[in-house]
Structures are given as C-alpha cells and as structure tokens.
Design an enzyme around this catalytic site. Structure first.
Site, short mmCIF file in Angstrom:
data_model
loop_
_atom_site.label_atom_id
_atom_site.label_comp_id
_atom_site.label_asym_id
_atom_site.label_seq_id
_atom_site.Cartn_x
_atom_site.Cartn_y
_atom_site.Cartn_z
CG PHE A 172 84.17 91.15 50.53
CD1 PHE A 172 83.30 92.12 50.06
CD2 PHE A 172 83.69 89.84 50.62
CE1 PHE A 172 82.00 91.81 49.68
CE2 PHE A 172 82.39 89.52 50.25
CZ PHE A 172 81.55 90.52 49.78
CE LYS A 196 93.73 87.15 55.71
NZ LYS A 196 93.36 87.91 54.49
CD GLU A 199 91.81 87.31 50.53
OE1 GLU A 199 91.82 87.71 51.71
OE2 GLU A 199 91.23 86.28 50.16
CE LYS A 200 87.27 88.05 47.21
NZ LYS A 200 87.18 87.10 48.32
CB CYS A 304 77.01 89.70 58.27
SG CYS A 304 77.15 90.96 59.52
CD GLU A 404 76.08 84.75 54.10
OE1 GLU A 404 77.11 84.05 54.03
OE2 GLU A 404 75.99 85.73 54.86
P1 NAD Z 1 85.71 84.77 53.61
O1 NAD Z 1 85.48 83.73 54.64
O2 NAD Z 1 85.87 84.33 52.20
O3 NAD Z 1 87.03 85.60 53.97
C1 NAD Z 1 87.22 86.10 55.27
C2 NAD Z 1 88.70 85.98 55.65
O4 NAD Z 1 89.04 84.60 55.76
C3 NAD Z 1 89.61 86.60 54.61
O5 NAD Z 1 90.59 87.35 55.29
C4 NAD Z 1 90.19 85.42 53.87
O6 NAD Z 1 91.52 85.64 53.45
C5 NAD Z 1 90.13 84.30 54.89
N1 NAD Z 1 89.83 82.98 54.29
C6 NAD Z 1 88.87 82.72 53.35
N2 NAD Z 1 88.86 81.40 53.07
C7 NAD Z 1 89.80 80.82 53.84
C8 NAD Z 1 90.25 79.47 54.00
N3 NAD Z 1 89.72 78.47 53.30
N4 NAD Z 1 91.24 79.24 54.88
C9 NAD Z 1 91.78 80.24 55.60
N5 NAD Z 1 91.39 81.53 55.48
C10 NAD Z 1 90.41 81.83 54.62
O7 NAD Z 1 84.53 85.84 53.76
P2 NAD Z 1 84.23 87.08 52.82
O8 NAD Z 1 83.70 86.58 51.53
O9 NAD Z 1 85.38 88.01 52.82
O10 NAD Z 1 83.05 87.78 53.66
C11 NAD Z 1 81.70 87.45 53.49
C12 NAD Z 1 81.20 86.54 54.59
O11 NAD Z 1 81.44 87.16 55.86
C13 NAD Z 1 79.70 86.30 54.54
O12 NAD Z 1 79.46 84.95 54.84
C14 NAD Z 1 79.16 87.20 55.63
O13 NAD Z 1 77.92 86.79 56.18
C15 NAD Z 1 80.25 87.11 56.63
N6 NAD Z 1 80.22 88.23 57.56
C16 NAD Z 1 79.77 87.99 58.82
C17 NAD Z 1 79.69 89.03 59.72
C18 NAD Z 1 79.19 88.80 61.10
O14 NAD Z 1 79.42 89.64 61.96
N7 NAD Z 1 78.51 87.69 61.36
C19 NAD Z 1 80.09 90.33 59.35
C20 NAD Z 1 80.56 90.52 58.05
C21 NAD Z 1 80.63 89.46 57.16
#
Ligand code: NAD
Length: 519
Positions: A172, A196, A199-200, A304, A404
């Site tokens: 997101f 994909k 969703e937020k 991140c 985190e």
């Molecule tokens: P998230 O993992 O909750 O969601 C990311 C994606 O994964 C979404 O599209 C979601 O629908 C899907 N998803 C979530 N849980 C799932 C599950 N149990 N099974 C299958 N799919 C699932 O992450 P977020 O809250 O949207 O983003 C924040 C996180 O992303 C933080 O941990 C941040 O550090 C990380 N991030 C990392 C980088 C990087 O380059 N290292 C960059 C941006 C964000």
C-alpha cells in the site's frame, strides 16, 4: 453502473481535484485492454485514511476472471515478444511523457487513498517514472554476449529472452512507484503482465493502466486483477505465470516466495525493514538532525527505507533534544491540506498496532521523549493520525525494536563506539538500509565495509538507488537473488539462451563418441 461511476471519477477526470466519491462505486479489473466489471460477490473497501471514509470498493476477483486475465496475457505474448525492442521502447517513451502530463492526477489519487502529502505523492510518481525512463534503454540493457572462435570455426553467443506471463503483487505504501518498478521493466523485455495492486490503494495502478493503453501498449500485455489473499494464491499457483515480483510484508513475502517457488516460478521478494542511522559525534549537527526528522517521519514513517532507529555514538546523544524540537514542529494533517508534513497512517488497525508498539516500549523501559498518540486533527477527527513519536533508551530486546513499526516513531539507542553501533545494526534481522552521519572518511569507510545492509548511506538518510542500479535489500528484507530494476531487474525478467554455432568447411573426421573439447 458502479464501474462506470468509478471510472468516470478516477480515470477520465482531467482535473486533479475531483470529488470525494459521494457514491461509492466498484473498481473494474483491466483485462485484455478493457476495463471490465467483476462478478465477484466479495468486495473490499478502499478507505480515505484521513477521514476513515469509504471511497469505493474493489472486487475479490473470481477464479474464472483471474484465469481470463492470465489467458489474455498468454494470448498477447507471442506477438509482443516478436515486436521489435525499439517499438517496445517507444511505447515507454510515450508512457513517461503521459505520466509526466498526469502526475498531479495520479498524485491526488494517491493522497486520497493512501494519505501521504501531495508533494510526497508526486515524489512517489516521480521515482516510478525514473524506472520507465530506464526501460526506454532496454535495447542495450537486454543485449546478450558474444565470444568468437571459442573452438575452431565455432562462435558462442547468448540471448536474453522474455519469460512469458509475469505477475506483480504490490503493497500500500507506494501506490505508483512500486507498480512502476515492476511492469515497465517486465513488458519492455517482451513479457506480458498481470498486476495485483494493493487492495487498499488500487487507484494509481488503474490510472497507469489507462496511460499505458494511451501510450500504445497492445491489449493483453498489461492486465490488472484486484483482490487479496485468494488472488495472490491464484498467482502463485497458476501454471502459466513464470515469475512474480512481490513487495510487502515478510509474512506475505515468505508465503509467496515458498508457494510460488514450489510451482517452479522465479520470485523476487522485497520485504520489511528496520533501517538504522549511526550518528558520529563529528557529524554536521544541523544537516544530520534535519535528515533524521525527514527520513524518520516523512510519509508518516510508512516507507520501507524510512529511518526508524537512530544510534547515537558517544557525545552525539546530546542532540536528542534538537531532534525532539524539530519533530515537535512538524504539522500533522490531511495530505490534501497545504503545508502538511505528515498525513495519516493507512488504517485504523495500523494506528492501533503502532500505538501498541509504542506502549510496549514504554512498559519495557524506554523513555517517551515525544508522544504522538491521542493526536486529534481538527476537521479530520476520524482520521488515522499518529503524531511524531520518539522513544529513547531503547534496547535491542524490546518488542518495539524487534518489530517493524511502520509508523512515525523514531527509536533512539546509544553506543560508546562505532564498533558497538555497527554490531547493533548487524545483529538486527533486517538488512534493507543503513546510514552513517560523519565527517570522518575513516569512519565512513569502516561503516561501508562492515555494515550488513543492502543499501548504505553515507550522510544520506534514504539511500534508495536510481534505476541504473538496483534496489538491493538483503537479509530478511529480501528473498530471491535478482533484485528490482537496474541490470538485475532485466535479468529477473529474462532467461538466457546460449547458442553455439559452427560455420566452416567440415573435413570428414569420422565418428567420435568422446566428449567434444575445444580444438
Ligand atoms: P502486505 O504484505 O500486507 O501486502 C502486500 C501485498 O500482499 C498486498 O497486495 C496484499 O494483498 C498481499 N497479501 C498480504 N497478506 C497476504 C497473505 N497472507 N497471503 C497472500 N497475500 C497477501 O504489505 P503492506 O502492508 O501493503 O505493505 C507494507 C510492508 O511492505 C512493510 O513491511 C514494508 O516494509 C514493506 N515494503 C517493502 C519494500 C521494499 O522494497 N523492501 C517497499 C515497500 C514496502
């Protein structure tokens, strides 16, 4: 009707300052070049975090609809892979121009759905735009190698070919930049793509899809399906998808990495972080404190590469006061309001989680230097706001340090020497980024050599490389072996074919069953 209402508000309005979605509609998928309504019975709300108000809904794409999207990508692949790379590049040239034209519109949509300030949202678009610009040079980036006369009359050369259908799963926090880390590189290499979005915050991806069509990307080359876990699992399991780019949390990332790898796919998975800054007493005080405040609290800490932990070495601890003063002066408000420094965090549950982690730090013995809990923003009383928060005397056994936080919370630690500070950073499981602030070249060089993080900053708080390098998180912040964008990104989205050819007059040497060796 809902799909049309949503489209007309977000996709076709030229003014960036649109309505606030008085009639929540439902987003469409984007399949085979068409914005198509989903028949899903389950939907998820897209919520403006500054008001906690539902803007519209995204469908939980059905299995059949998902397969239709993959089939559209599969059908588009043969013609697209045979389209000259110069033509594919030209489409990226068009796309970068259109993104520039519509930056304000995309940024507005980001602020509405994600909450960050408009200026920060423009930066989100711009950092993605740079990847599009880089993809414009794909003809050189995708070149193979050639070795002449490796054996008598024999030459060997390698070709980097596209994989086929690839997929991207987004978080997101960067609604434009992260989709743009993925599909421009993938499609300019000759792949087709299923994206994909989070969703937020799906709106920016939908605008980008429309711009990609306007740029001339053929139908089916880029497809978008909405949803959450089920859609992700469909992506992991689908036999026609060859590679997955993922950015998000460790829970989702490691699940996707193992599930998709078990199906023979390649995966690049960028995950969570705990980025440290080591402050040496000889650092330039003003510049360092300004950098810490900007990198700690910008985007409400939801980057991140946000700096979430400061390690003061020796005397520099006395700067804590200055840090607090600067953080206290930051303006918390809706991202759409002028002069806002920090917008809201993404959701009610994110706010509760952040506040619980702050509380766990206090209970564990940390000192609350600045408390951003219980902040109320006039006119946005229901928003998910957390003000800048600073916890001092933090130790590495505390929950607030191990987890985190992903919010506007800066943890302060103390070390007696650079060695001790480096040791603290290296013991942390994450390895996304780490920075040092110093005027000593010796200290900077030692830090660069000994620090275990993928992206290192020397007097630079957020050392995210531009796209001619790669985004190189390491340790628990990354799974896979080919990073996002840059040379590694092109390698990720291509496979090597090595050709060995012989062109010479062949004398009759009879039959030899021995292993051929270089002659
Ligand atoms: P998230 O993992 O909750 O969601 C990311 C994606 O994964 C979404 O599209 C979601 O629908 C899907 N998803 C979530 N849980 C799932 C599950 N149990 N099974 C299958 N799919 C699932 O992450 P977020 O809250 O949207 O983003 C924040 C996180 O992303 C933080 O941990 C941040 O550090 C990380 N991030 C990392 C980088 C990087 O380059 N290292 C960059 C941006 C964000």
């Amino acid at each position: 009707r809902f799909s049309e209402a949503w489209k007309s508000r977000t996709l076709t309005t030229s003014s960036p300052h649109q309505t606030d979605f008085p009639d929540p509609g439902r987003a469409t998928n984007f399949i085979g070049g068409e914005f198509v309504a989903s028949h899903a019975t389950q939907t998820l709300p897209v919520i403006n975090p500054a008001k906690q108000q539902t803007l519209y809904y995204v469908p939980e794409t059905t299995n059949d609809e998902f397969k239709t999207a993959v089939n559209a990508a599969k059908a588009a692949f043969p013609a697209w892979r045979n389209t000259p790379v110069t033509t594919r590049q030209r489409i990226m040239f068009n796309l970068q121009q259109l993104i520039r034209r519509d930056t304000d519109k995309i940024a507005y949509q980001i602020t509405l759905e994600q909450g960050k300030t408009l200026k920060d949202a423009q930066g989100d678009v711009f950092r993605g735009l740079e990847v599009v610009e880089h993809a414009c040079g794909m003809a050189s980036l995708q070149m193979g190698e050639y070795a002449s006369n490796v054996s008598s009359g024999i030459d060997t050369y390698s070709i980097r070919e596209p994989l086929g259908v690839c997929a991207g799963i987004c978080p997101f926090n960067f609604p434009a930049m992260i989709p743009l880390w993925m599909f421009p590189v993938a499609v300019t290499c000759g792949n087709t793509f299923v994206l994909k979005p989070s969703e937020k915050v799906p709106g920016a991806s939908m605008i980008l899809a429309q711009l990609a069509m306007e740029a001339g990307l053929p139908s089916g080359v880029l497809n978008i399906v909405h949803g959450a876990n089920d859609t992700v699992n469909n992506i992991c399991d689908d036999k026609d998808i060859r590679a997955i780019s993922f950015v998000g949390s460790n829970t989702a990332g490691m699940h996707i990495y193992s599930r998709a790898a078990a199906k023979g796919k390649r995966v690049q998975s960028n995950m969570g972080a705990k980025n440290h800054a080591i402050i040496m007493p000889d650092a330039s005080a003003d510049a360092t404190l300004n950098a810490l405040v900007a990198a700690g609290f910008g985007a409400a800490g939801q980057r991140c590469m946000a700096l979430s932990t400061v390690v003061f070495v020796g005397d520099s601890k006395r700067w804590e006061e200055g840090l607090m003063e600067r953080a206290k002066a930051l303006k918390v408000n809706s991202g759409l309001e002028p002069d806002t420094d920090l917008g809201p965090v993404i959701s009610k549950s994110a706010k509760e989680r952040i506040q619980a982690l702050i509380q766990s730090g206090i209970v564990g013995g940390a000192r609350l230097v600045l408390d951003g809990r219980n902040i109320v923003v006039p006119g946005f009383e229901s928003g998910n706001f957390v003000g800048p928060t600073i916890l001092s005397d933090v130790t590495s056994d505390m929950e607030c340090y191990k987890e985190e936080i992903f919010g506007p919370v800066l943890l302060c630690m103390q070390a007696d020497s650079l060695e001790e500070a480096i040791d603290i950073v290296n013991k942390n499981k994450y390895g996304n980024g780490a920075s040092i602030f110093t005027t000593s070249g010796v200290a900077a060089r030692k830090f660069q050599n000994e620090i275990e993080a993928g992206q290192v900053g020397i007097n630079v708080p957020i050392p995210v490389p531009l796209p001619f390098f790669s985004f190189t998180g390491s340790k628990a912040s990354f799974a896979g072996d080919l990073n996002f964008y840059g040379k590694a990104g092109v390698q990720f989205f291509t496979q090597i074919k090595t050709v060995t050819q012989q062109w010479k007059d062949l004398p009759n040497q009879g039959v030899s069953l021995a292993m051929p060796t270089s002659q």
